[in-house]
Design a protein around this motif. Structure first.
Motif, PDB file in Angstrom:
ATOM      1  N   LEU A 265       0.809  -1.222   0.000  1.00 43.83           N
ATOM      2  CA  LEU A 265       0.000   0.000   0.000  1.00 43.83           C
ATOM      3  C   LEU A 265       0.842   1.271   0.000  1.00 43.83           C
ATOM      4  CD1 LEU A 265      -2.750  -1.063   2.571  1.00 43.83           C
ATOM      5  CD2 LEU A 265      -2.917  -1.017   0.074  1.00 43.83           C
ATOM      6  N   GLY A 266       2.150   1.126  -0.042  1.00 45.81           N
ATOM      7  CA  GLY A 266       2.999   2.305  -0.047  1.00 45.81           C
ATOM      8  C   GLY A 266       3.027   2.988  -1.398  1.00 45.81           C
ATOM      9  N   PRO A 267       3.782   4.083  -1.507  1.00 45.38           N
ATOM     10  CA  PRO A 267       3.905   4.775  -2.794  1.00 45.38           C
ATOM     11  C   PRO A 267       4.434   3.822  -3.865  1.00 45.38           C
ATOM     12  CG  PRO A 267       4.881   6.063  -1.023  1.00 45.38           C
ATOM     13  CD  PRO A 267       4.586   4.718  -0.452  1.00 45.38           C
ATOM     14  N   SER A 268       3.880   3.900  -5.036  1.00 46.40           N
ATOM     15  CA  SER A 268       4.311   3.015  -6.124  1.00 46.40           C
ATOM     16  C   SER A 268       4.281   3.762  -7.439  1.00 46.40           C
ATOM     17  CB  SER A 268       3.412   1.776  -6.209  1.00 46.40           C
ATOM     18  OG  SER A 268       2.080   2.139  -6.477  1.00 46.40           O
ATOM     19  N   GLY A 269       5.144   3.340  -8.332  1.00 50.42           N
ATOM     20  CA  GLY A 269       5.166   3.920  -9.659  1.00 50.42           C
ATOM     21  C   GLY A 269       4.312   3.110 -10.615  1.00 50.42           C
ATOM     22  N   PRO A 270       4.373   3.413 -11.888  1.00 49.28           N
ATOM     23  CA  PRO A 270       3.585   2.684 -12.886  1.00 49.28           C
ATOM     24  C   PRO A 270       4.194   1.331 -13.202  1.00 49.28           C
ATOM     25  CG  PRO A 270       4.975   4.292 -13.966  1.00 49.28           C
ATOM     26  CD  PRO A 270       5.166   4.499 -12.485  1.00 49.28           C
ATOM     27  N   ARG A 294       7.524  -0.801 -11.802  1.00 46.89           N
ATOM     28  CA  ARG A 294       7.737  -2.208 -12.167  1.00 46.89           C
ATOM     29  C   ARG A 294       7.923  -2.268 -13.678  1.00 46.89           C
ATOM     30  NH1 ARG A 294       3.070  -5.342 -10.205  1.00 46.89           N
ATOM     31  NH2 ARG A 294       4.255  -5.315  -8.256  1.00 46.89           N
ATOM     32  N   ILE A 295       9.029  -2.825 -14.126  1.00 45.72           N
ATOM     33  CA  ILE A 295       9.329  -2.919 -15.553  1.00 45.72           C
ATOM     34  C   ILE A 295       9.233  -4.384 -15.978  1.00 45.72           C
ATOM     35  CG2 ILE A 295      11.032  -2.500 -17.364  1.00 45.72           C
ATOM     36  CD1 ILE A 295      12.270  -0.362 -15.532  1.00 45.72           C
ATOM     37  N   VAL A 296       8.377  -4.660 -16.956  1.00 41.07           N
ATOM     38  CA  VAL A 296       8.232  -6.005 -17.497  1.00 41.07           C
ATOM     39  C   VAL A 296       8.881  -6.014 -18.879  1.00 41.07           C
ATOM     40  CG1 VAL A 296       6.643  -7.852 -18.129  1.00 41.07           C
ATOM     41  CG2 VAL A 296       6.065  -6.305 -16.244  1.00 41.07           C
ATOM     42  N   VAL A 297       9.938  -6.783 -19.025  1.00 40.30           N
ATOM     43  CA  VAL A 297      10.680  -6.824 -20.288  1.00 40.30           C
ATOM     44  C   VAL A 297      10.079  -7.907 -21.178  1.00 40.30           C
ATOM     45  CG1 VAL A 297      12.940  -7.121 -21.357  1.00 40.30           C
ATOM     46  CG2 VAL A 297      12.758  -6.051 -19.093  1.00 40.30           C
ATOM     47  N   VAL A 298       9.471  -7.463 -22.276  1.00 46.62           N
ATOM     48  CA  VAL A 298       8.828  -8.368 -23.227  1.00 46.62           C
ATOM     49  C   VAL A 298       9.610  -8.404 -24.539  1.00 46.62           C
ATOM     50  CG1 VAL A 298       6.601  -9.080 -24.193  1.00 46.62           C
ATOM     51  CG2 VAL A 298       6.653  -7.561 -22.216  1.00 46.62           C
ATOM     52  N   GLY A 299      10.200  -7.278 -24.933  1.00 41.74           N
ATOM     53  CA  GLY A 299      10.995  -7.225 -26.150  1.00 41.74           C
ATOM     54  C   GLY A 299      12.256  -8.055 -26.014  1.00 41.74           C
ATOM     55  N   LEU A 307      23.358  -1.996 -18.042  1.00 41.86           N
ATOM     56  CA  LEU A 307      22.459  -1.449 -17.039  1.00 41.86           C
ATOM     57  C   LEU A 307      23.279  -0.772 -15.949  1.00 41.86           C
ATOM     58  CD1 LEU A 307      19.925  -4.377 -16.454  1.00 41.86           C
ATOM     59  CD2 LEU A 307      19.594  -2.368 -17.884  1.00 41.86           C
ATOM     60  N   ARG A 308      22.655   0.183 -15.271  1.00 43.71           N
ATOM     61  CA  ARG A 308      23.264   0.815 -14.099  1.00 43.71           C
ATOM     62  C   ARG A 308      22.484   0.362 -12.870  1.00 43.71           C
ATOM     63  NH1 ARG A 308      23.036   6.812 -16.428  1.00 43.71           N
ATOM     64  NH2 ARG A 308      21.255   5.854 -17.478  1.00 43.71           N
ATOM     65  N   PRO A 309      22.929  -0.716 -12.239  1.00 42.24           N
ATOM     66  CA  PRO A 309      22.172  -1.266 -11.110  1.00 42.24           C
ATOM     67  C   PRO A 309      21.947  -0.268  -9.986  1.00 42.24           C
ATOM     68  CG  PRO A 309      23.833  -2.831 -11.858  1.00 42.24           C
ATOM     69  CD  PRO A 309      24.104  -1.550 -12.568  1.00 42.24           C
ATOM     70  N   ALA A 310      22.937   0.610  -9.709  1.00 43.65           N
ATOM     71  CA  ALA A 310      22.782   1.568  -8.617  1.00 43.65           C
ATOM     72  C   ALA A 310      21.594   2.495  -8.853  1.00 43.65           C
ATOM     73  CB  ALA A 310      24.061   2.383  -8.444  1.00 43.65           C
ATOM     74  N   LEU A 311      21.351   2.848 -10.105  1.00 40.84           N
ATOM     75  CA  LEU A 311      20.217   3.710 -10.425  1.00 40.84           C
ATOM     76  C   LEU A 311      18.902   2.983 -10.151  1.00 40.84           C
ATOM     77  CD1 LEU A 311      19.317   6.431 -11.569  1.00 40.84           C
ATOM     78  CD2 LEU A 311      19.490   5.454 -13.861  1.00 40.84           C
ATOM     79  N   ALA A 312      18.833   1.724 -10.556  1.00 40.26           N
ATOM     80  CA  ALA A 312      17.628   0.939 -10.294  1.00 40.26           C
ATOM     81  C   ALA A 312      17.432   0.719  -8.796  1.00 40.26           C
ATOM     82  CB  ALA A 312      17.720  -0.402 -11.017  1.00 40.26           C
ATOM     83  N   ILE A 313      18.536   0.514  -8.069  1.00 43.16           N
ATOM     84  CA  ILE A 313      18.449   0.327  -6.623  1.00 43.16           C
ATOM     85  C   ILE A 313      17.943   1.589  -5.942  1.00 43.16           C
ATOM     86  CG2 ILE A 313      19.851   0.020  -4.531  1.00 43.16           C
ATOM     87  CD1 ILE A 313      21.582  -1.922  -6.218  1.00 43.16           C
ATOM     88  N   LYS A 315      16.039   3.792  -7.023  1.00 42.17           N
ATOM     89  CA  LYS A 315      14.607   3.987  -7.301  1.00 42.17           C
ATOM     90  C   LYS A 315      13.764   2.793  -6.855  1.00 42.17           C
ATOM     91  CE  LYS A 315      14.768   7.070 -11.304  1.00 42.17           C
ATOM     92  NZ  LYS A 315      14.226   7.281 -12.671  1.00 42.17           N
ATOM     93  N   GLU A 316      14.411   1.741  -6.369  1.00 40.86           N
ATOM     94  CA  GLU A 316      13.721   0.495  -6.034  1.00 40.86           C
ATOM     95  C   GLU A 316      12.851   0.012  -7.195  1.00 40.86           C
ATOM     96  OE1 GLU A 316      11.611   0.210  -2.273  1.00 40.86           O
ATOM     97  OE2 GLU A 316      13.395  -0.764  -1.468  1.00 40.86           O
ATOM     98  N   VAL A 317      13.448   0.027  -8.380  1.00 41.02           N
ATOM     99  CA  VAL A 317      12.744  -0.464  -9.562  1.00 41.02           C
ATOM    100  C   VAL A 317      12.670  -1.983  -9.516  1.00 41.02           C
ATOM    101  CG1 VAL A 317      12.969  -0.741 -12.064  1.00 41.02           C
ATOM    102  CG2 VAL A 317      13.301   1.506 -11.034  1.00 41.02           C
TER     103      VAL A 317
END
Length: 389
Positions: A265-270, A294-299, A307-313, A315-317
């Motif tokens: 129930l916390g803040p969430s992105g698309p 939440r990113i779903v990779v279909v392509g 990738l830059r893992p620190a950036l994803a971390i 943002k908690e992507v």
């Protein structure tokens, strides 16, 4: 039978020996077969694809020095049964099937393996247990979309888009268009689609996208109708909540945070569906998407990526990868099509005969005209004919 054979990156129409169904198999007359983007990749990069799959223990994919009949998005009618089958349907019954064939205990991908001849042909073999009858008079054109639509349905289910979240679809090729259609079928309120191609943006709107963006003009994130937040907003929210809660003596305030995590129930992105499959796209999305997306990779990206893992971390992507579907999803997709719950018509933009498959492959390298071209083995068309709905 006549079939389109791929060898050393070249396509040719040849007459091949008739197929005979083995144990547990059914022989079909092909009515329609869709041309998939993975076929375009496999034609010229099959060795790379085979090497990748071999790393997972699945070493049966086609190689460039082999002669393979491609095509895995097909609808056909029952002709003949092999031994050890239940003969569930009468000859002439229209069916679709998951594109996998088994010889003994060895599975092979139909249309992407030398051991499992595909649907760019007059006939194809399928496994009876993975075959499903076409219902409600669904046309062969639409039934042939069961396989690619099932891929999209699997991705949508992995996305788990709740009513509080917006769905973004980056890339509106055939996979992206199918994802858009199934997101709307599943009840997602707002679907925002993005593609550089005017034709694909037009098709995205036809598939149900609520907002369609040209990324060369504007960032899709700017059109999210839900409340956006960044890292500073999230931190300030934490401060504000703690200030209020700790004013109340003896309140076990930590229980609220446990509940937020338990019920998400916390803040969430698309939820973002990456449907491009080109190097750099995933990292670009991570860089600009809101926190906790939440990113779903279909392509399917065939090249090494960065990738830059620190950036994803920071943002908690959440990063998820989607491949294929299960038998239940395949069956459910067929029924959604047959019951009119999903409109797949905008995906089909042309039809061609076996003698036109090579031209169709060339045509599909450009995004400006076609999305999904269907192969009709009985057609004499050598160039893609506009699809008449």
């Amino acid at each position: 039978m006549r079939a389109v054979v791929c060898a050393n990156g070249e396509l040719s129409v040849e007459t091949l020996p008739a197929l005979r169904p083995g144990a547990g198999q059914v022989l079909l007359n092909v009515l329609r077969c869709g041309i998939c983007g993975s076929d375009l990749h496999a034609r010229t990069h099959c060795d790379e694809l085979a090497d990748l799959f071999a790393l997972t223990g699945f070493d049966t994919m086609m190689r460039s020095n082999q002669r393979v009949v491609m095509g895995h998005e097909f609808c056909g009618e029952v002709v003949e049964y092999g031994p050890a089958t239940r003969r569930r349907w009468k000859p002439g019954t229209p069916v679709v099937a998951m594109p996998m064939l088994r010889h003994g205990r060895d599975p092979y991908p139909t249309g992407l393996s030398q051991q499992a001849s595909g649907g760019y042909a007059e006939q194809v073999l399928v496994q009876e247990c993975m075959t499903f009858p076409v219902r409600n008079g669904l046309s062969a054109d639409h039934a042939a979309l069961t396989e690619p639509m099932a891929v999209a349905w699997h991705a949508v289910r992995k996305g788990r888009v709740t009513s509080r979240r917006t769905a973004f679809v980056i890339g509106c090729g055939p996979v992206g268009l199918a994802v858009i259609a199934l997101l709307k079928t599943s009840g997602v309120r707002t679907v925002i689609a993005s593609d550089f191609s005017p034709r694909r943006r037009e098709l995205a709107a036809s598939c149900g996208a609520d907002i369609v963006i040209d990324p060369a003009v504007a960032a899709p994130w700017d059109f999210d109708p839900t409340q956006r937040h960044n890292a500073v907003d999230t931190l300030n929210l934490g401060f504000d909540i703690m200030q209020r809660l700790r004013r109340i003596p003896n309140l076990p305030w930590w229980w609220m945070f446990r509940a937020l995590h338990t019920f998400d129930l916390g803040p969430s992105g698309p939820v973002v569906f990456e449907c491009v499959g080109a190097p750099g796209v995933i990292d670009d999305i991570i860089a600009v998407c809101p926190p906790r997306s939440r990113i779903v990779v279909v392509g399917v990206c065939m090249q090494p990526d960065r990738l830059r893992p620190a950036l994803a971390i920071n943002k908690e992507v959440e990063l998820r990868f989607a491949l294929g579907y299960d038998p239940g999803e395949f069956r459910d997709t067929l029924h959604m099509l047959a019951e009119g719950k999903v409109n797949a018509t905008p995906l089909i933009t042309g039809t061609v005969g076996l003698d036109g498959v090579n031209t169709a492959f060339t045509t599909l390298t450009s995004p400006d005209q076609h999305a999904k071209i269907l192969v009709d083995p009985h057609s004499t068309a050598t160039t893609p004919l506009p699809y008449a709905t």
